[in-house]
Every structure is written in structure tokens, then in C-alpha cells.
Design a protein around this motif. Structure first.
Motif, PDB file in Angstrom:
ATOM      1  N   ALA A   9     136.774 -28.910  70.722  1.00 11.94           N
ATOM      2  CA  ALA A   9     136.678 -28.927  69.253  1.00 11.94           C
ATOM      3  C   ALA A   9     137.821 -28.152  68.624  1.00 11.94           C
ATOM      4  CB  ALA A   9     135.324 -28.353  68.829  1.00 11.94           C
ATOM      5  N   THR A  13     140.766 -29.700  66.152  1.00  8.16           N
ATOM      6  CA  THR A  13     140.974 -29.145  64.813  1.00  8.16           C
ATOM      7  C   THR A  13     142.424 -28.754  64.576  1.00  8.16           C
ATOM      8  OG1 THR A  13     138.705 -28.295  64.826  1.00  8.16           O
ATOM      9  CG2 THR A  13     140.223 -27.340  63.205  1.00  8.16           C
ATOM     10  N   GLN A  64     132.780 -37.845  66.119  1.00  3.51           N
ATOM     11  CA  GLN A  64     132.917 -38.220  64.710  1.00  3.51           C
ATOM     12  C   GLN A  64     133.982 -37.369  64.027  1.00  3.51           C
ATOM     13  OE1 GLN A  64     128.981 -37.874  63.071  1.00  3.51           O
ATOM     14  NE2 GLN A  64     128.161 -39.583  64.295  1.00  3.51           N
ATOM     15  N   GLN A  65     134.028 -36.082  64.404  1.00  5.58           N
ATOM     16  CA  GLN A  65     135.043 -35.180  63.841  1.00  5.58           C
ATOM     17  C   GLN A  65     136.445 -35.641  64.233  1.00  5.58           C
ATOM     18  OE1 GLN A  65     134.682 -31.118  65.180  1.00  5.58           O
ATOM     19  NE2 GLN A  65     136.734 -30.570  64.435  1.00  5.58           N
ATOM     20  N   ARG A  69     139.286 -37.077  61.626  1.00  2.25           N
ATOM     21  CA  ARG A  69     140.610 -36.452  61.502  1.00  2.25           C
ATOM     22  C   ARG A  69     141.713 -37.469  61.750  1.00  2.25           C
ATOM     23  NH1 ARG A  69     144.025 -32.168  64.002  1.00  2.25           N
ATOM     24  NH2 ARG A  69     145.225 -31.579  62.160  1.00  2.25           N
TER      25      ARG A  69
END
Length: 359
Positions: A9, A13, A64-65, A69
Motif C-alpha cells: 500500500a 501511494t 481499488q486504491q 490512482r
């Protein structure tokens, strides 16, 4: 497993998505079927049953993140590309690149010149089909049944439509289905027959076009070549008229200093018949390997239209007479431009074709 999810994660990011290359690498590394997220989903099978639900939800949220992005960065890149000025690095002070212009083929140049010469003395152009029947190619032109041109070794015969196939057929098979098979025309004399059958007298026509003969391709022969033939039928036409027409054509095309001679010959559709020779343009009549040291080169054949041909076209040979001639466009072009290999006309070699750009 929780540590792997948290680490991935953080990478998602902070990943750099500033260029299309970075976007593509991100998609492959994280969202691809063999990417790192797919690996974690595969490892889900080893998670204890009581933890699978929670871990699965975390993985779905992470996927999904990553997708969100990626989509956001891709849309931003597309918007930037749409708003960017066209060719920002183009130097408008550079000179333009000229368009490459083509040129007419040497055979087209010679064909048009030949037709212009005959047009000046009243000959109009007539054309006909390249796939012909026996009548127009042979019978109407006084070819006997046993003439070599009717043999498969000299003519491309076409299978009958009734056979259910198409293409070049075996002569014996074609004759078993159709005693008069169709063929690829061996000369443009077929158009002469069609003109005599349909047009009112007097007739003054030239017939350019492609013809086909089953010959081995070499520097001096080809299975496909081009002809210009002509015919003039009226009352009182004589061989003297034919000679003057040929004299005019040759001197207009090659120059006033070219000599011409007529050699007796035989053609089924003319009587009397003659071959047309002109002074060799290479050696100017002195003798060379092109003219076989004779000083002369043949450019075509001619003669008075045979009365039997006139009768086949329903023209009264007692009232009308006429003359006809035929010349190969390739032969004329080779003499005019001193080309020594017939195959150059069909090889599409740009080095050869560019030589005619100024013509």
C-alpha cells in the motif's frame, strides 16, 4: 500477510506516475495478471479461515486504491496531451520536405505518342475485352483449325464457366466441355473484328491494349505485352496507302532520316503481307549485335485485309478493301529509348522508372 499488504500500500501511494512509461510500469507491476497484487491474492489460500474474510477485504480495498490512482494519473496525462501545443519541438524555420512526384511509365509515354501520331491522320481509338472467344481471336481472322496459335503451347485458354471453376484450363479438358473455349487474346486484331462487325464504313481505327501469349520470359520476350494495331477500310484502298501511312508514322516517331523497308511475309488475316523494318537506331544502319549486323530492326507487320476476313464481318470484298498493321509497344519503346531488356518494363524498379521523369 498484514505486513506485505501494508508495504505494498505504501508503494502504491508513493509510486511515480508522471510519465506514460511510469504508468505502464505501474499497471504491469501492480494491476497485471502476474503483478504483485495477484501474488497476494494467490497467498490468500494459506491464510487461516478465521482471518480470510478480513484479509480479503483489505486486498480488495488495496486493488481499488491502485486502480483509482492509475485511472486518475492516466486521465491527467491524456488531458495534458490534449492541451499541449502541436509539435512543440518542431523548428518552423526548416525548409519544407518536397513531395516525391511520380512519373508516367515508359510504355504509357510511347503508347500516347503513337496514338497522337495516328490521330493526326484521322485514326480514332477503339478498345475491346482481353478475354475473347474463338470467333474473334481466330476464326473471323482466317486462322485455320490446325494453326499453331490454337495450341495450348502458344495461347492461354480459359476454362468454361459451366465447369464450375475459373482460371487457365487444360485445353483437352476445355474442349471436352466446350469446343470453342474462351482465351486471353493473343493480339488486338480481335478489336478489328468487333469494329468491322459493328461500325459503319469507312473504318479508320487504332487498337491499343494488352495481349497474352504462353512464352518463356526473357530479355526479348514476355507472356504479357502491349500492341497497337490499326485498320482502314474504304473503297479503293491500296497497298500504296498502307506504305504511306507507315512512312508517316515511322518518320514522325523516330525522325525524318530513318529508312523503311517492307519484307514479304505471311499472316492469315492479310494478303499480301509484309514485315516492317526500319534503320537500326543503335548503329544507324552500320550493323551491331542488336540488329544482328544487318542494319535493320523489325517493328511490326502489315498487309491488305484478306477478303475472307471482310466476308466474315459481312463486308463486301468486291466493293471495299483495306489495310491493317500491328506493332508491339515494348519493341517501339526499346528502340526509342535504347532499352536492351524487356523485363525492365514490368519489374517496377524505381531506378529504371525515374529515368523518364523529365519526359
Amino acid at each position: 500477510m498484514q505486513e506485505s499488504i501494508a508495504s505494498l500500500a505504501a508503494e502504491i501511494t508513493t509510486a511515480d506516475l508522471s510519465t506514460t512509461a511510469h504508468l505502464d510500469a505501474f499497471r504491469i507491476s501492480y494491476l497485471g495478471r502476474k503483478g504483485r497484487l495477484a501474488d497476494l491474492f494467490d497467498q490468500l489460500k494459506a491464510v487461516p479461515a478465521e482471518e480470510k474474510r478480513a484479509v480479503g477485504q483489505q486486498l480488495n480495498a488495496l486493488k481499488q486504491q491502485a486502480q483509482a490512482r492509475f485511472d486518475e494519473a492516466q486521465q491527467a496525462a491524456e488531458a495534458a496531451a490534449d492541451n499541449a501545443p502541436a509539435h512543440p519541438d518542431f523548428d518552423y524555420t526548416l525548409p519544407p520536405v518536397p513531395n516525391a512526384l511520380g512519373t508516367r511509365h515508359p510504355l504509357s509515354l510511347v503508347r500516347e505518342e503513337m496514338l497522337r501520331v495516328f490521330a493526326r491522320i484521322g485514326f480514332a481509338v477503339a478498345e475491346g475485352p482481353e478475354i475473347e472467344d474463338d470467333w474473334h481471336n481466330f476464326t473471323a481472322l482466317n486462322f485455320p483449325e490446325n494453326h499453331p496459335a490454337r495450341d495450348m503451347q502458344d495461347t492461354f485458354f480459359v476454362e468454361s464457366r459451366d465447369s464450375g471453376t475459373s482460371g487457365l484450363g487444360n485445353l483437352a479438358e476445355s474442349e471436352s466441355q466446350d469446343p470453342k473455349p474462351h482465351l486471353l487474346r493473343t493480339h488486338t486484331s480481335t478489336v478489328q473484328v468487333r469494329v468491322m462487325e459493328t461500325e459503319p464504313l469507312p473504318i479508320r481505327r487504332v487498337m491499343p491494349g494488352r495481349v497474352f501469349r504462353n512464352e518463356a520470359i526473357s530479355a526479348r520476350a514476355h507472356m504479357m505485352f502491349h500492341q497497337v494495331e490499326g485498320i482502314f477500310i474504304d473503297e479503293g484502298v491500296s497497298f500504296a496507302d498502307l506504305k504511306q501511312t507507315v512512312y508517316y508514322f515511322v518518320q514522325e516517331l523516330f525522325g525524318q532520316d530513318i529508312n523503311i523497308r517492307f519484307r514479304p511475309s505471311f499472316f492469315p488475316f492479310t494478303e499480301p503481307s509484309a514485315e516492317i523494318d526500319i534503320t537500326c537506331l543503335i548503329c544507324k544502319g552500320a550493323g551491331c549485335n542488336i540488329c544482328k549486323y544487318s542494319g535493320w530492326v523489325e517493328i511490326g507487320g502489315c498487309g491488305m485485309v484478306d477478303p475472307a476476313v471482310l466476308e466474315n464481318a459481312k463486308i463486301d470484298p468486291e466493293k471495299y478493301s483495306g489495310y491493317a498493321w500491328g506493332m508491339g509497344i515494348e519493341r517501339i519503346a526499346m528502340l526509342k529509348y535504347q532499352i536492351k531488356d524487356l523485363r525492365l518494363f514490368t519489374e517496377n524498379d524505381m531506378r529504371f522508372l525515374r529515368q523518364f521523369e523529365a519526359l
